[in-house]
Design a protein around this motif. Structure first.
Motif, PDB file in Angstrom:
ATOM      1  N   VAL A  79       0.692  -1.100   0.133  1.00  0.00           N
ATOM      2  CA  VAL A  79       0.022  -0.014   0.042  1.00  0.00           C
ATOM      3  C   VAL A  79       0.851   1.254   0.057  1.00  0.00           C
ATOM      4  O   VAL A  79       0.612   2.233  -0.807  1.00  0.00           O
ATOM      5  N   ALA A  80       1.836   1.186   0.847  1.00  0.00           N
ATOM      6  CA  ALA A  80       2.694   2.512   0.862  1.00  0.00           C
ATOM      7  C   ALA A  80       3.413   2.664  -0.354  1.00  0.00           C
ATOM      8  O   ALA A  80       3.590   3.868  -0.737  1.00  0.00           O
ATOM      9  N   ALA A  81       3.693   1.724  -1.093  1.00  0.00           N
ATOM     10  CA  ALA A  81       4.659   1.819  -2.248  1.00  0.00           C
ATOM     11  C   ALA A  81       3.713   1.785  -3.627  1.00  0.00           C
ATOM     12  O   ALA A  81       4.108   2.037  -4.685  1.00  0.00           O
TER      13      ALA A  81
ATOM     14  N   ARG B 291      -7.732  -1.319   9.832  1.00  0.00           N
ATOM     15  CA  ARG B 291      -6.279  -0.379   9.436  1.00  0.00           C
ATOM     16  C   ARG B 291      -6.446  -0.254   7.914  1.00  0.00           C
ATOM     17  O   ARG B 291      -6.159   0.855   7.457  1.00  0.00           O
ATOM     18  N   ILE B 292      -6.085  -1.449   7.319  1.00  0.00           N
ATOM     19  CA  ILE B 292      -5.867  -1.491   5.887  1.00  0.00           C
ATOM     20  C   ILE B 292      -7.004  -0.941   5.001  1.00  0.00           C
ATOM     21  O   ILE B 292      -6.804   0.031   4.187  1.00  0.00           O
ATOM     22  N   LEU B 293      -8.195  -1.301   5.508  1.00  0.00           N
ATOM     23  CA  LEU B 293      -9.364  -0.676   4.779  1.00  0.00           C
ATOM     24  C   LEU B 293      -9.437   0.860   5.063  1.00  0.00           C
ATOM     25  O   LEU B 293      -9.894   1.426   3.914  1.00  0.00           O
ATOM     26  N   ARG B 294      -9.384   1.312   6.320  1.00  0.00           N
ATOM     27  CA  ARG B 294      -9.397   2.825   6.521  1.00  0.00           C
ATOM     28  C   ARG B 294      -8.222   3.512   5.495  1.00  0.00           C
ATOM     29  O   ARG B 294      -8.466   4.624   5.067  1.00  0.00           O
TER      30      ARG B 294
ATOM     31  N   LEU C  33      -7.049   2.705   2.835  1.00  0.00           N
ATOM     32  CA  LEU C  33      -7.561   2.662   1.357  1.00  0.00           C
ATOM     33  C   LEU C  33      -9.010   3.521   1.180  1.00  0.00           C
ATOM     34  O   LEU C  33      -8.989   4.289  -0.032  1.00  0.00           O
ATOM     35  N   MET C  34      -9.839   3.747   2.084  1.00  0.00           N
ATOM     36  CA  MET C  34     -10.794   4.561   1.809  1.00  0.00           C
ATOM     37  C   MET C  34     -10.157   6.013   2.096  1.00  0.00           C
ATOM     38  O   MET C  34     -10.797   6.790   1.238  1.00  0.00           O
ATOM     39  N   ARG C  35      -9.367   6.239   2.900  1.00  0.00           N
ATOM     40  CA  ARG C  35      -8.828   7.726   3.152  1.00  0.00           C
ATOM     41  C   ARG C  35      -7.922   8.016   2.081  1.00  0.00           C
ATOM     42  O   ARG C  35      -8.093   9.446   1.446  1.00  0.00           O
TER      43      ARG C  35
END
Length: 497
Positions: free
Chosen positions: A256-258, A285-288, A290-292
Motif C-alpha cells: 500500500v505504501a509503495a 486499518r488497511i481498509l481505512r 484505502l478509503m482515506r
C-alpha cells in the motif's frame, strides 16, 4: 496532521490542565478584543466578520471553552496562512489575561502544533522543550516525529528518534518511519531500515520492504521464519497463525505504501483470509487507509478477503478525517467499490456519504444513499439502534437544507421506517421554525438540539445570510459562538471549492 500534536501532548506538557470542553468554575467574561459591526455582518456576512462574531460571543461565555474552541478552529481552518499567524498572536494575547484554569499551559502544545503545521518543526520541538540535552521526561515526541516524516523530512525525523524516544519504543517508531519513507521518500527507506536493531522488528521491516517491491519470495521466507520463531518460543506472537498474519499484514502495508497494487494482490492471495476476531483490527486499518486515500480499485481487490466472523465488524471511524479532502468523484468511487467488502459495505458507503455531506456534495450523497441500497437497509432495521439511522439523520438535514423539494419528496416517499418518518416530520417542523426565526419571529427559545438541527439545515442551504441569522439568534453565548465558528468554516470551505 492525521492526529493533532495538541491532543496527545496536552496531558504530557501540563498534567494539571483541565480539558477546555468540560465545564470549569464560573469566571468573569473574558476580554477579547473584537471589532465588528454585527448588524452589517448579519446583513452581508463574510468569513472575516462571522469569525469576529464567534469571538464576540465567546467573550460572553463565562467558562472559557468557547474562546479556546474558536481560536483553535480558526488556527486549523483559515485558508490564509498569514491570518493564522494573527489568530495565534490573538490567542496568545488573550491567554495572558484570561481567567481560565490551565490556559497558559494549554497554549504551549497549541503553539507547537501551529509551528508544525507551518513546517517549522525545529521551532515546534523547541516549544515543547525537546531541543534540550535532557528533554522533559513527560514530553511525548513520537507524534511530532511522525508528522515531521510525513512532511517529507524523513532523515531529520529519524535523527531525533534515538535522542527523544524511550529505548524500548525506538524500533517501533522506526518501523512506522520506514512505512512513511516507502510512501514519501523511497530513497531513504534503506537508511531507516538499517537503524532498526531488534531482530523481530527487523523482520517486520523486511516484510514491509518486500511488500513494497512485490517480492513474494522474501515475503514467504519471512512467513516461514515467523512460524518457526513462534514454534521455538522466540518471537513475540501469541501463536503461529498470529505470527503468519502479522508478517503478511506488514507485506500488505508495504505494498500500500509503495502503491504496488499487483504486489498487494499477490500478498492477499498468500495471506490467510481475514476470518478471525484477531483479524478485525488489521483488516480495519488497511481498509481505512484505502478509503482515506480514495483507492477504489484496491478496495475491490481487498474486499473479498474480509471474511470476519458475524460477531466482528470493521471499524472505519478512527483516523479517517483526511478522506473528506478527496475529490467528490473519488468518494463516489469508494462507495461504489464497497460492494466487494461484503458485510462491511454499509460502513464504507455510510462513511463516504458523510464525507460527501461534509464537502457540500449533498446531491451526490443523497443519490448514493438511495442507489446503493441504504434506504432499503434503513427500512429493515431499528432506526435508533443502527449506524445507518445516524447517517440518515445527518443526510436528511442536509437534503432538506439543500433541496430541491422534488428531490426531498422523492426520497421521503421511499421511507417506511417509523423512526425515520418521525425524524423527517421533526426536521420538517424545525425547517419551518428556522425560516420564521430568520424572518424575525423567534418565540420561545429552542432547545440546544433544535438549534443544532436548524443550523445544519441553514448551512446545507448554502445561503450565508440564512445561516448567519440563525447563528445570531441563539441566546446562549457558547452555543452562538460555536455556531458562528461553523458558519465561518463553511464560508471558507465554500470559497475554496
Amino acid at each position: 496532521m492525521t492526529r493533532t500534536v495538541r491532543n496527545l501532548l496536552l496531558s504530557a506538557v501540563a498534567a494539571s490542565v483541565l480539558a477546555m470542553a468540560q465545564p470549569l468554575a464560573a469566571q468573569a467574561p473574558h476580554a477579547i478584543e473584537v471589532t465588528v459591526d454585527e448588524a452589517a455582518c448579519t446583513a452581508a456576512p463574510t468569513p472575516a466578520c462571522t469569525a469576529e462574531l464567534a469571538l464576540k460571543a465567546a467573550a460572553e461565555e463565562p467558562e472559557g471553552w468557547a474562546a479556546t474552541a474558536a481560536f483553535e478552529a480558526f488556527l486549523q481552518s483559515d485558508p490564509d496562512l498569514g491570518a493564522r499567524e494573527r489568530w495565534m498572536a490573538r490567542y496568545e494575547a488573550w491567554a495572558k489575561i484570561a481567567t481560565v484554569d490551565g490556559i497558559k499551559e494549554r497554549i504551549v502544545p497549541v503553539r507547537a502544533e501551529h509551528l508544525a503545521r507551518k513546517g517549522d518543526f525545529a521551532a515546534a520541538y523547541r516549544e515543547l522543550g525537546l531541543d534540550q540535552p535532557q528533554p522533559a521526561p513527560l514530553s511525548e515526541p513520537s507524534v511530532l516525529i511522525l508528522d515531521e516524516a510525513r512532511s517529507g523530512r524523513v532523515a531529520d525525523a529519524l535523527g531525533r528518534v534515538d535522542r527523544l524516544v524511550e529505548s524500548d519504543s525506538r524500533d517501533e517508531i522506526k518501523l512506522e518511519l520506514l512505512e512513511i519513507a516507502i510512501a514519501r521518500a523511497p530513497a531513504e527507506a534503506d537508511a531507516v531500515a538499517n537503524q532498526i536493531k531488534d531482530r523481530f522488528t527487523r523482520r517486520m521491516a523486511q516484510a514491509l520492504q518486500a511488500g513494497a517491491r512485490g517480492d513474494m519470495v522474501i515475503a514467504r521466507s519471512i512467513d516461514e521464519w515467523a512460524r518457526g520463531a513462534r514454534a521455538n518460543q522466540t518471537a513475540p506472537f501469541d501463536d503461529a497463525e498470529t505470527a503468519r498474519r502479522d508478517s503478511w499484514d506488514m507485506v500488505l502495508r508495504g505494498a500500500v505504501a509503495a502503491n504496488n497494487l499487483e504486489g498487494f494482490r499477490k500478498a492477499l492471495a498468500a495471506r490467510p483470509p481475514f476470518n478471525t476476531s484477531a483479524d478485525a483490527e488489521s483488516g480495519s486499518r488497511i481498509l481505512r487507509v484505502l478509503m482515506r486515500e480514495g483507492r477504489a480499485e484496491w478496495i475491490r481487490a481487498f474486499g473479498p478477503a474480509l471474511r470476519l466472523p458475524p460477531e466482528d465488524a470493521v471499524s472505519v471511524d478512527e483516523d479517517i478525517g483526511g478522506m473528506r479532502n478527496l475529490p467528490v468523484a473519488s468518494l463516489v468511487a469508494v462507495a461504489e467499490a464497497a460492494e466487494a467488502t461484503g458485510r462491511s459495505r454499509g460502513a464504507v458507503i455510510d462513511t463516504a456519504v458523510e464525507m460527501l455531506i461534509g464537502r457540500g456534495a449533498v446531491a451526490e450523497a443523497r443519490d448514493l444513499f438511495v442507489r446503493l441500497g441504504r434506504v432499503d437497509e434503513l427500512n429493515r432495521v431499528t432506526f435508533d439502534q443502527e449506524r445507518v439511522g445516524v447517517v440518515f439523520e445527518t443526510l436528511w438535514r442536509a437534503v432538506v437544507g439543500r433541496g430541491p423539494k422534488e428531490a426531498v419528496d422523492a426520497v421521503a416517499a421511499r421511507i417506511t421506517s417509523e423512526g425515520a418518518k418521525a425524524y423527517i416530520a421533526r426536521v420538517d417542523g424545525l425547517a419551518t421554525r428556522m425560516r420564521a426565526i430568520a424572518a424575525g419571529t423567534k418565540g420561545e427559545e429552542p432547545a440546544d438540539d433544535e438549534w443544532a438541527i436548524m443550523l445544519d439545515i441553514a448551512i446545507a442551504s448554502g445561503d450565508p445570510l440564512l445561516m448567519t441569522k440563525i447563528a445570531a439568534s441563539m441566546k446562549d453565548a457558547g452555543l452562538r459562538s460555536t455556531a458562528f465558528v461553523q458558519v465561518t468554516k463553511n464560508l471558507w470551505e465554500r470559497a475554496a471549492r
